[in-house]
Every structure is written in C-alpha cells, then in structure tokens.
Design an enzyme around this catalytic site. Structure first.
Site, PDB file in Angstrom:
ATOM      1  N   GLY A  43      -4.223  -0.838  14.001  1.00  0.00           N
ATOM      2  CA  GLY A  43      -3.103  -0.476  14.589  1.00  0.00           C
ATOM      3  C   GLY A  43      -2.274  -2.030  14.885  1.00  0.00           C
ATOM      4  O   GLY A  43      -0.937  -1.724  15.288  1.00  0.00           O
ATOM      5  N   GLU A  70       3.862   3.888   6.513  1.00  0.00           N
ATOM      6  CA  GLU A  70       2.730   3.042   6.223  1.00  0.00           C
ATOM      7  C   GLU A  70       1.813   3.904   5.293  1.00  0.00           C
ATOM      8  O   GLU A  70       1.850   4.973   5.177  1.00  0.00           O
ATOM      9  CB  GLU A  70       2.132   2.674   7.495  1.00  0.00           C
ATOM     10  CG  GLU A  70       2.134   1.349   8.022  1.00  0.00           C
ATOM     11  CD  GLU A  70       1.531   0.264   7.186  1.00  0.00           C
ATOM     12  OE1 GLU A  70       0.947   0.491   6.067  1.00  0.00           O
ATOM     13  OE2 GLU A  70       0.771  -0.858   7.772  1.00  0.00           O
ATOM     14  N   ASP A  71       0.653   3.127   4.747  1.00  0.00           N
ATOM     15  CA  ASP A  71      -0.080   3.835   3.909  1.00  0.00           C
ATOM     16  C   ASP A  71      -1.357   4.131   4.971  1.00  0.00           C
ATOM     17  O   ASP A  71      -1.820   5.366   4.855  1.00  0.00           O
ATOM     18  CB  ASP A  71      -0.760   2.892   2.656  1.00  0.00           C
ATOM     19  CG  ASP A  71      -1.024   1.589   3.353  1.00  0.00           C
ATOM     20  OD1 ASP A  71      -1.006   1.282   4.493  1.00  0.00           O
ATOM     21  OD2 ASP A  71      -1.835   0.754   2.349  1.00  0.00           O
ATOM     22  N   ASP A  88      -4.947   1.394  10.807  1.00  0.00           N
ATOM     23  CA  ASP A  88      -6.509   1.150  11.073  1.00  0.00           C
ATOM     24  C   ASP A  88      -6.467   0.557  12.448  1.00  0.00           C
ATOM     25  O   ASP A  88      -6.721   1.344  13.449  1.00  0.00           O
ATOM     26  CB  ASP A  88      -6.836   0.164   9.969  1.00  0.00           C
ATOM     27  CG  ASP A  88      -8.462  -0.242   9.894  1.00  0.00           C
ATOM     28  OD1 ASP A  88      -9.118   0.777  10.176  1.00  0.00           O
ATOM     29  OD2 ASP A  88      -8.606  -1.263   9.819  1.00  0.00           O
ATOM     30  N   THR A 147      -0.973  -4.098  12.511  1.00  0.00           N
ATOM     31  CA  THR A 147      -0.033  -4.193  11.710  1.00  0.00           C
ATOM     32  C   THR A 147       1.569  -3.296  12.215  1.00  0.00           C
ATOM     33  O   THR A 147       2.333  -3.680  12.279  1.00  0.00           O
ATOM     34  CB  THR A 147      -0.211  -3.645  10.229  1.00  0.00           C
ATOM     35  OG1 THR A 147      -1.375  -4.658   9.911  1.00  0.00           O
ATOM     36  CG2 THR A 147       1.043  -3.965   9.369  1.00  0.00           C
ATOM     37  N   ASP A 172      -5.489  -0.677  -2.138  1.00  0.00           N
ATOM     38  CA  ASP A 172      -6.523  -1.557  -2.827  1.00  0.00           C
ATOM     39  C   ASP A 172      -7.755  -1.924  -2.388  1.00  0.00           C
ATOM     40  O   ASP A 172      -8.158  -1.979  -0.864  1.00  0.00           O
ATOM     41  CB  ASP A 172      -5.594  -2.657  -3.441  1.00  0.00           C
ATOM     42  CG  ASP A 172      -5.441  -3.722  -2.392  1.00  0.00           C
ATOM     43  OD1 ASP A 172      -5.165  -3.254  -1.154  1.00  0.00           O
ATOM     44  OD2 ASP A 172      -5.599  -4.840  -2.580  1.00  0.00           O
ATOM     45  N   GLY A 228       0.723  -1.323  -0.014  1.00  0.00           N
ATOM     46  CA  GLY A 228      -0.041  -0.079  -0.012  1.00  0.00           C
ATOM     47  C   GLY A 228       0.953   1.273   0.054  1.00  0.00           C
ATOM     48  O   GLY A 228       0.210   2.512  -0.498  1.00  0.00           O
ATOM     49  N   LYS A 259      -6.750   6.225  11.031  1.00  0.00           N
ATOM     50  CA  LYS A 259      -8.435   5.911  11.422  1.00  0.00           C
ATOM     51  C   LYS A 259      -8.343   5.796  12.945  1.00  0.00           C
ATOM     52  O   LYS A 259      -8.340   4.503  13.474  1.00  0.00           O
ATOM     53  CB  LYS A 259      -8.893   4.758  10.596  1.00  0.00           C
ATOM     54  CG  LYS A 259      -9.247   4.704   9.247  1.00  0.00           C
ATOM     55  CD  LYS A 259      -9.904   3.430   8.952  1.00  0.00           C
ATOM     56  CE  LYS A 259      -9.806   3.239   7.441  1.00  0.00           C
ATOM     57  NZ  LYS A 259     -10.248   1.795   7.102  1.00  0.00           N
ATOM     58  N   PHE A 274     -13.691   2.765   4.469  1.00  0.00           N
ATOM     59  CA  PHE A 274     -12.580   2.164   3.702  1.00  0.00           C
ATOM     60  C   PHE A 274     -12.369   3.017   2.465  1.00  0.00           C
ATOM     61  O   PHE A 274     -13.229   3.522   1.802  1.00  0.00           O
ATOM     62  CB  PHE A 274     -13.428   0.759   3.156  1.00  0.00           C
ATOM     63  CG  PHE A 274     -12.353  -0.159   2.856  1.00  0.00           C
ATOM     64  CD1 PHE A 274     -11.607  -0.922   3.171  1.00  0.00           C
ATOM     65  CD2 PHE A 274     -12.241  -0.297   1.038  1.00  0.00           C
ATOM     66  CE1 PHE A 274     -10.642  -1.775   2.645  1.00  0.00           C
ATOM     67  CE2 PHE A 274     -11.291  -0.855   0.509  1.00  0.00           C
ATOM     68  CZ  PHE A 274     -10.462  -1.853   1.338  1.00  0.00           C
ATOM     69  N   ARG A 289      -4.820   0.625  -6.771  1.00  0.00           N
ATOM     70  CA  ARG A 289      -3.621   1.148  -6.401  1.00  0.00           C
ATOM     71  C   ARG A 289      -3.179   2.084  -7.155  1.00  0.00           C
ATOM     72  O   ARG A 289      -2.498   3.023  -6.842  1.00  0.00           O
ATOM     73  CB  ARG A 289      -2.597   0.114  -6.285  1.00  0.00           C
ATOM     74  CG  ARG A 289      -2.960  -1.155  -5.142  1.00  0.00           C
ATOM     75  CD  ARG A 289      -1.785  -1.852  -5.061  1.00  0.00           C
ATOM     76  NE  ARG A 289      -2.070  -3.125  -4.406  1.00  0.00           N
ATOM     77  CZ  ARG A 289      -2.293  -3.049  -2.851  1.00  0.00           C
ATOM     78  NH1 ARG A 289      -2.064  -2.326  -2.143  1.00  0.00           N
ATOM     79  NH2 ARG A 289      -2.468  -4.478  -2.452  1.00  0.00           N
TER      80      ARG A 289
HETATM   81  P1  5GP Z   1      -4.367  -2.593  10.624  1.00  0.00           P
HETATM   82  O1  5GP Z   1      -3.447  -3.599  10.740  1.00  0.00           O
HETATM   83  O2  5GP Z   1      -3.709  -1.030  11.135  1.00  0.00           O
HETATM   84  O3  5GP Z   1      -5.730  -2.885  10.991  1.00  0.00           O
HETATM   85  O4  5GP Z   1      -4.286  -2.329   9.052  1.00  0.00           O
HETATM   86  C1  5GP Z   1      -3.488  -1.899   8.472  1.00  0.00           C
HETATM   87  C2  5GP Z   1      -3.417  -2.249   6.820  1.00  0.00           C
HETATM   88  O5  5GP Z   1      -4.677  -2.603   6.581  1.00  0.00           O
HETATM   89  C3  5GP Z   1      -3.085  -1.283   5.931  1.00  0.00           C
HETATM   90  O6  5GP Z   1      -1.483  -1.311   5.740  1.00  0.00           O
HETATM   91  C4  5GP Z   1      -3.806  -1.603   4.584  1.00  0.00           C
HETATM   92  O7  5GP Z   1      -3.092  -2.267   3.857  1.00  0.00           O
HETATM   93  C5  5GP Z   1      -4.920  -2.090   5.193  1.00  0.00           C
HETATM   94  N1  5GP Z   1      -6.158  -1.137   5.526  1.00  0.00           N
HETATM   95  C6  5GP Z   1      -6.606  -0.737   6.656  1.00  0.00           C
HETATM   96  N2  5GP Z   1      -7.687  -0.057   6.427  1.00  0.00           N
HETATM   97  C7  5GP Z   1      -7.871   0.309   5.041  1.00  0.00           C
HETATM   98  C8  5GP Z   1      -8.517   0.765   4.167  1.00  0.00           C
HETATM   99  O8  5GP Z   1      -9.363   1.537   4.452  1.00  0.00           O
HETATM  100  N3  5GP Z   1      -8.563   0.672   2.663  1.00  0.00           N
HETATM  101  C9  5GP Z   1      -7.517  -0.098   2.221  1.00  0.00           C
HETATM  102  N4  5GP Z   1      -7.267  -0.317   0.918  1.00  0.00           N
HETATM  103  N5  5GP Z   1      -6.753  -1.033   3.146  1.00  0.00           N
HETATM  104  C10 5GP Z   1      -6.888  -0.803   4.572  1.00  0.00           C
END
Ligand code: 5GP
Length: 180
Positions: free
Chosen positions: A109, A103-104, A107, A111, A163, A49, A135, A156, A169
């Site tokens: 947290g 990071e992109d 969400d 990851t 993606d 991402g 977020k 989302f 992307r």
């Molecule tokens: P986390 O571990 O913080 O829940 O998620 C992180 C990863 O989930 C991001 O690096 C991304 O790849 C994916 N992700 C989380 N929210 C979104 C979103 O709104 N759109 C997309 N396309 N990917 C997301």
C-alpha cells in the site's frame, strides 16, 4: 494456454486466465460508466504494470476521459524495497478534476498511499483508486480502493502487465509463483 511458465530462474503456474480478467475488467468499467456518466475524468495510469489493464478498461468506458501516466518503482525481484522512486511525473494538472488512479496491484500500500497523497495535494474535485489486484494480507498502510478486480492472497504474480525483473508483462494471463 500454458499451465506453467519459467521467468528467469522461477517457475509460475496459471492463476487467473485472460477470460476471467476480461469479465472483471468489464464489471469495473460498468461501475465507472454509472459513476462518471456525463463527466470527463482524468485517468492516471501507474506505469509500468497497469498499461494493459488501463488499455482494456478504457476501451469499455463510454464517457469522455483523458489519460495521463505516472511512473514509480519500488520492487526489485520479488521483494518490495519500500522506497518509492518517481521515474516519470504527471503531465496534466489534476486540480479540479475527477481523477481515477489506475494501479496493477496494491501490495503493502506504500505506492498507492504516496500517490494518493501527492495527487490530493493538488486539490482534485474527486479521487478514486482502481486496482486490478489487491493483496490485503500485505497491507502496511490503510488504503481506500474504490474499484478492485481481484482480492488475492500473499503470492507473487506476473503477467497482464506485471513483471519479474522486466519480463512477463506481455502474458495475457496472470501466473503465480510456485512454492512460495
Ligand atoms: P506496494 O507499494 O503496494 O507494496 O507495491 C505496489 C507495486 O509493487 C505494484 O505497483 C507492483 O509494481 C509491485 N508489486 C507488488 N506485488 C507484486 C506482485 O505480486 N507481482 C509483481 N509483478 N509486482 C508486484
């Protein structure tokens, strides 16, 4: 600029246009240029991402830096699975380095926390997290983000590297899922 797009069976509407993204990217680069002046940090870009964000950001950095990639995956469709799969590991040793983890989106947290834990264990000189999107309503883990582009609600989003099941992307703008 298209106001609405379709990806798979979902409709997305324009959310953050490219011009606004580029303004924030430049602001983050300016902050980094102050913080890392005279140093040679290791930038670790979290694939897939953040490839576009990392590329635009790096072009605006005026200190020397190295780049490495790490690839993890936790999402399937529009839902986080909560389980982290490491698909590509680090090729550079962060030990003793100033590390910037790019990071992109943060969400839940999970990851970023897992990556921070993994990189911290190698004893970097310093570790900063930079995320284009954050977020906070979705955070399940406390995350310390040094550089952030946009704080967004629980929507989302796709585009600018992000993606939906592999697609979207390449869009230069960020779009949000309609009726979510
Ligand atoms: P986390 O571990 O913080 O829940 O998620 C992180 C990863 O989930 C991001 O690096 C991304 O790849 C994916 N992700 C989380 N929210 C979104 C979103 O709104 N759109 C997309 N396309 N990917 C997301």
């Amino acid at each position: 600029m298209k106001k609405e797009i379709n990806i798979h069976d979902k409709i997305f509407s324009i959310y953050i246009p490219e011009s606004e993204i580029q303004i924030r990217v430049a602001a983050i680069a300016a902050e980094m240029n102050v913080k890392y002046k005279g140093q040679t940090p290791l930038i670790i870009s979290v694939l897939n991402g953040s490839f576009m964000f990392t590329s635009d950001l790096m072009k605006l950095l005026d200190f020397q830096c190295e780049l490495s990639f790490i690839r993890v995956s936790s999402y399937q469709g529009v839902e986080s699975t909560g389980k982290l799969k490491q698909l590509i590991g680090l090729s550079e040793d962060p030990k003793g380095r100033h590390v910037i983890l790019v990071e992109d989106i943060v969400d839940t947290g999970h990851t970023i926390s897992a990556l921070v834990e993994q990189i911290s264990a190698t004893n970097p000189e310093s570790l900063s997290v930079c995320s284009l999107l954050v977020k906070p309503d979705r955070h399940e883990k406390e995350v310390n983000i040094t550089f952030s582009g946009f704080v967004i609600p629980d929507r989302f989003v796709v585009g600018y590297g992000l993606d939906l099941d592999g697609l979207g992307r390449n869009l230069p703008h960020i779009y949000q899922l309609k009726n979510n």
